[in-house]
Write a protein that holds these residues in place. Structure first.
Motif, PDB file in Angstrom:
ATOM      1  N   ASN A   1      -3.367   1.581  -3.083  1.00  0.00           N
ATOM      2  CA  ASN A   1      -3.525   2.625  -2.085  1.00  0.00           C
ATOM      3  C   ASN A   1      -4.836   2.376  -1.350  1.00  0.00           C
ATOM      4  OD1 ASN A   1      -1.234   4.570  -2.495  1.00  0.00           O
ATOM      5  ND2 ASN A   1      -2.085   4.616  -4.564  1.00  0.00           N
TER       6      ASN A   1
ATOM      7  N   TYR B   1       0.880  -1.174   0.000  1.00  0.00           N
ATOM      8  CA  TYR B   1       0.000   0.000   0.000  1.00  0.00           C
ATOM      9  C   TYR B   1       0.921   1.228   0.000  1.00  0.00           C
ATOM     10  CZ  TYR B   1      -4.095  -2.867   1.127  1.00  0.00           C
ATOM     11  OH  TYR B   1      -5.123  -3.786   1.101  1.00  0.00           O
TER      12      TYR B   1
ATOM     13  N   PRO C   1      -8.212   1.163   7.205  1.00  0.00           N
ATOM     14  CA  PRO C   1      -7.257   0.296   7.894  1.00  0.00           C
ATOM     15  C   PRO C   1      -7.104  -1.010   7.126  1.00  0.00           C
ATOM     16  CG  PRO C   1      -8.913   1.153   9.423  1.00  0.00           C
ATOM     17  CD  PRO C   1      -9.385   1.491   8.047  1.00  0.00           C
TER      18      PRO C   1
ATOM     19  N   ASN D   1       0.619   4.428  -0.059  1.00  0.00           N
ATOM     20  CA  ASN D   1       0.400   5.622   0.757  1.00  0.00           C
ATOM     21  C   ASN D   1       0.500   5.352   2.253  1.00  0.00           C
ATOM     22  OD1 ASN D   1      -2.046   4.117   0.596  1.00  0.00           O
ATOM     23  ND2 ASN D   1      -3.185   5.902   1.320  1.00  0.00           N
ATOM     24  N   THR D   2       0.512   4.080   2.667  1.00  0.00           N
ATOM     25  CA  THR D   2       0.618   3.768   4.099  1.00  0.00           C
ATOM     26  C   THR D   2       1.861   2.959   4.440  1.00  0.00           C
ATOM     27  OG1 THR D   2      -0.618   1.677   3.980  1.00  0.00           O
ATOM     28  CG2 THR D   2      -1.902   3.722   4.231  1.00  0.00           C
TER      29      THR D   2
ATOM     30  N   ASP E   1       1.969  -0.283   4.308  1.00  0.00           N
ATOM     31  CA  ASP E   1       1.558  -1.623   4.721  1.00  0.00           C
ATOM     32  C   ASP E   1       1.745  -2.619   3.578  1.00  0.00           C
ATOM     33  OD1 ASP E   1       0.498  -1.143   7.431  1.00  0.00           O
ATOM     34  OD2 ASP E   1      -0.962   0.123   6.395  1.00  0.00           O
TER      35      ASP E   1
ATOM     36  N   GLY F   1      -6.411   6.000  -2.069  1.00  0.00           N
ATOM     37  CA  GLY F   1      -5.945   6.679  -0.871  1.00  0.00           C
ATOM     38  C   GLY F   1      -6.890   7.754  -0.395  1.00  0.00           C
TER      39      GLY F   1
END
Length: 742
Positions: A284, A218, A288, A220-221, A223, A333
């Motif tokens: 993205n 991911y 959670p 943008n995070t 993860d 995102g």
């Protein structure tokens, strides 16, 4: 070269390869004075132990040793070795199963909907697809039956059945440990063993921890995406009560904490300008990535050999499942179109079987079956940018379905002559369902809670709030005639009927469709099949084939359309369909150390008549010529070999296979998600020590790093942006497994 010509060339090449095997065998026979035949394969497709070659059913069987040799990790890999089958991970999930056989299956894994391919663990029916992507460990074999199995296996097996048979407790002291490392930081550990506590009481257990980093990220995070974080274990005990009775208890538990799976956008976002990413495993998200799937089950199986002719079996079982997951449909995102979801289910089943065997010319198995199950769920359609001036919108959809089912069944085999056997069977099923459905619209953005009464206060609109009941009954007959042309060749013809239970659309929105509280009907398949099972060349070649014709009635199709007030869902009994095709499976022992395998499936599935009504206008639309079967490639084939090398330090087995799947349509209507034909190339090299204790395996899968979609969502310009996203099969991976058996 045009695509149709290419397809015909592939088909001709595969048939030629199978037909060329006998000629190759004759050449090898000149060099080999004595050859060992193929091993006998035993199956329980007809609820009794028989040779694969004696069963007038299209069935594929995979033993534990065969699966270990090629490094199979879960049941979805069997798709590459079964004709006319789709066995994949469902869209947007890690462990939910999408299974189709001969054009029949379940595309929508929503709670309350029924599968078309039945999954069984040791004779226990698994009603829900969540958690049904079963890991391969501590097993005896896996059987896949094709075509309706309604007589012996009941409703929801109109496409076929997948039987996962765990390893039997023998009382011997055994302990096996296997560790594996591989691509994307794969870290697996499997431990299994058994022992005897007394002369007549055995216990066993197995545990597997399966870990892997994500194929992507991911962005943008930070993860992981497409990672694996799973723990599963099984405990069992067997009591030999006396010489004629035994009792076996089993318990299994699986916890999957892999991240929620992020999709790959196929179109540029009109909101953010994000273009499709270069890596299809990157994504993205505005949600959670927490995800949890828990399943557990227990069973108690009692066997009593009453005398030489009569037997009795009781299978008592219960299962529970829980899923908490998130799906970001836009994958940009930005919080545009988000769906958090919770599924819960539980079931209790009881089956009593009576068997009779007359060694002269008759055997029979019959019994009664009870099912009591509840499937519940809730999901929120969270739309922060829709009616943005009012703070966005959340649509909360949920409810429960209670199902009670009763069936009585029987099937007998009568040997009319030494070579001719008649099989007749039938099953009567009574289904009762009660569903509670709600759909509330709230102003503002909320993530769902389990109890709708505690969710967000008063809804802005009540779209649905109803309870409905329905019941159906059905008799499913089966008749087959098989004739032994010789000791090595059997031909058969059969007629089978099966049905998939009706139900209620759990996405129902009565504000858009006032009659959607009315249950949809079961779907029914009638299949005629003719087959040949043969062992040729002194038992060195097994060649099985079948042709089939199916009349598919009232097919259940989920149609979702975007409307100004949300998403309109409707489950259709989509008229009449015809499915026909053929299958070929072959194994050829060219020498004592070299085997060739081949599989070929061809299917022609088409809608004969599909007319549905638009909920908003009442207008009817004929889509007979516009729709095609989903998850049903016209052509599937696989070619492979395994070669054994005897060395001074042990035995080395090299195997490889190439599996091809034709074009696949993801939904009934064509979409950008449809997948072109593709092939996967795999190879394995396994060393076995002379002592039989050690084994080391090197496994390479998808060696050409083929990129292929296995699912997706196609909502078009939903709420101001295009939500056309896909999910993909595994990239190229390499793993090294080391095992020790005490």
């Amino acid at each position: 070269m045009s695509q149709p010509i290419f397809r015909r060339s592939l088909l001709a090449m595969t048939i030629a390869s199978v037909m060329a095997m006998p000629a190759y065998a004759q050449q090898e026979q000149a060099n080999e004075d004595e050859m060992q035949g193929l091993e006998r394969i035993e199956v329980t497709a007809r609820r009794k132990t028989e040779s694969l070659q004696e069963v007038p059913v299209s069935v594929s069987s995979f033993g534990a040793g065969d699966l270990e040799e090629i490094g199979v990790e879960d049941i979805t890999e069997l798709q590459q070795r079964i004709p006319n089958a789709t066995i994949q991970v469902s869209r947007g999930t890690n462990s939910t199963l999408t299974a189709y056989i001969r054009g029949v299956g379940q595309q929508d894994p929503l709670w309350g909907f029924e599968p078309g391919v039945g999954v069984y663990i040791d004779d226990v029916y698994i009603a829900r697809p969540q958690g049904a992507v079963l890991e391969v460990f501590d097993i005896e074999r896996i059987e896949v039956l094709r075509g309706p199995q309604g007589t012996l296996y009941g409703k929801n097996t109109i496409g076929g059945a997948l039987k996962y048979v765990t390893k039997e407790l023998t009382g011997y002291n055994e302990l096996s440990v296997q560790g594996a490392i591989g691509s994307y930081n794969q870290r697996d550990l499997k431990i299994s063993g058994q022992t005897a506590l007394t002369d007549n009481f055995f216990v066993g257990g197995a545990i597997a921890s399966l870990q892997r980093d994500g194929f992507g990220t991911y962005l943008n995070t930070g993860d992981e995406n497409y990672n694996k974080d799973l723990l599963t274990y099984r405990l069992s005990a067997k009591w030999l009560i006396n010489e004629t009775m035994d009792l076996k208890f089993s318990y299994d538990n699986t916890e999957d904490e892999s991240n929620s799976k992020g999709a790959h956008r196929l179109l540029t976002s009109t909101v953010t300008g994000q273009e499709p990413l270069d890596n299809v495993y990157d994504s993205n998200t505005a949600m959670p990535v927490d995800n949890l799937v828990e399943t557990e089950g227990w069973s108690l199986i009692y066997n009593w050999d009453i005398n030489a002719e009569w037997g009795f079996k009781s299978v008592t079982a219960g299962r529970e499942g829980y899923t908490n997951t998130n799906i970001d449909f836009n994958s940009t995102g930005e919080p545009i179109f988000m769906v958090p979801a919770i599924y819960e289910d539980e079931q209790f089943t009881q089956e009593f079987q009576v068997s009779y065997t007359n060694n002269d010319n008759f055997d029979f198995v019959g019994g009664v079956y009870f099912y009591d199950g509840e499937a519940c769920g809730v999901f929120g359609t969270v739309l922060p940018m829709y009616l943005e001036a009012l703070g966005g919108v959340t649509v909360d959809n949920g409810g429960c379905v209670q199902t009670d089912s009763f069936a009585v069944f029987g099937q007998g085999n009568y040997q009319m002559t030494d070579d001719l056997t008649l099989t007749v069977g039938g099953r009567y099923t009574k289904d009762e369902k009660e569903a509670d459905v709600y759909r509330y619209t709230y102003l503002g953005v909320h993530f769902i809670n389990r109890d709708p009464a505690d969710s967000f206060g008063d809804p802005f609109a009540v779209n649905s709030e109803f309870t409905t009941k329905a019941d159906w009954s059905r008799f499913s007959p089966h008749v087959a005639l098989n004739y032994k042309v010789s000791d090595d060749v059997m031909v058969y013809g059969s007629y089978s009927n099966g049905f998939k239970s009706g139900g209620v659309d759990m996405r129902a929105d009565q504000s858009l469709n006032p009659t959607i509280n009315e249950p949809y009907d079961p779907e029914i398949v009638d299949t005629v099949e003719f087959g040949v099972k043969s062992e040729l060349l002194d038992g060195r070649m097994r060649l099985n084939s079948a042709i089939f014709y199916s009349d598919y009635q009232d097919m259940q199709v989920t149609v979702q359309r975007v409307v100004p007030a949300g998403i309109s869902s409707q489950v259709l009994n989509a008229g009449e369909s015809t499915v026909k095709g053929f299958e070929v499976e072959s194994v050829f022992a060219a020498t004592d150390t070299l085997n060739f395998t081949a599989m070929l499936g061809y299917i022609d599935a088409e809608f004969d008549s599909v007319v549905y009504e638009e909920p908003a206008t009442g207008e009817t639309t004929d889509v007979t010529d516009a729709w095609s079967f989903q998850n049903t490639p016209e052509l599937t084939y696989s070619l492979g070999f395994n070669k054994t090398f005897e060395t001074a330090v042990g035995e080395i087995v090299w195997s490889a296979n190439y599996a091809y799947r034709d074009d696949v349509q993801m939904f009934e209507a064509p979409s950008p998600l449809d997948q072109d034909g593709y092939g996967l190339l795999n190879t394995s090299v396994v060393w076995y020590s002379d002592s039989g204790n050690w084994n080391v395996g090197l496994h390479g899968k998808n060696l050409t790093d083929e990129e292929y979609r296995v699912g997706g969502y196609n909502f078009g310009p939903t709420f101001g942006d295009d939500a056309v996203v896909g999910y993909y099969g595994d990239p190229r991976t390499v793993s090294l497994a080391v095992g020790y058996k005490f």
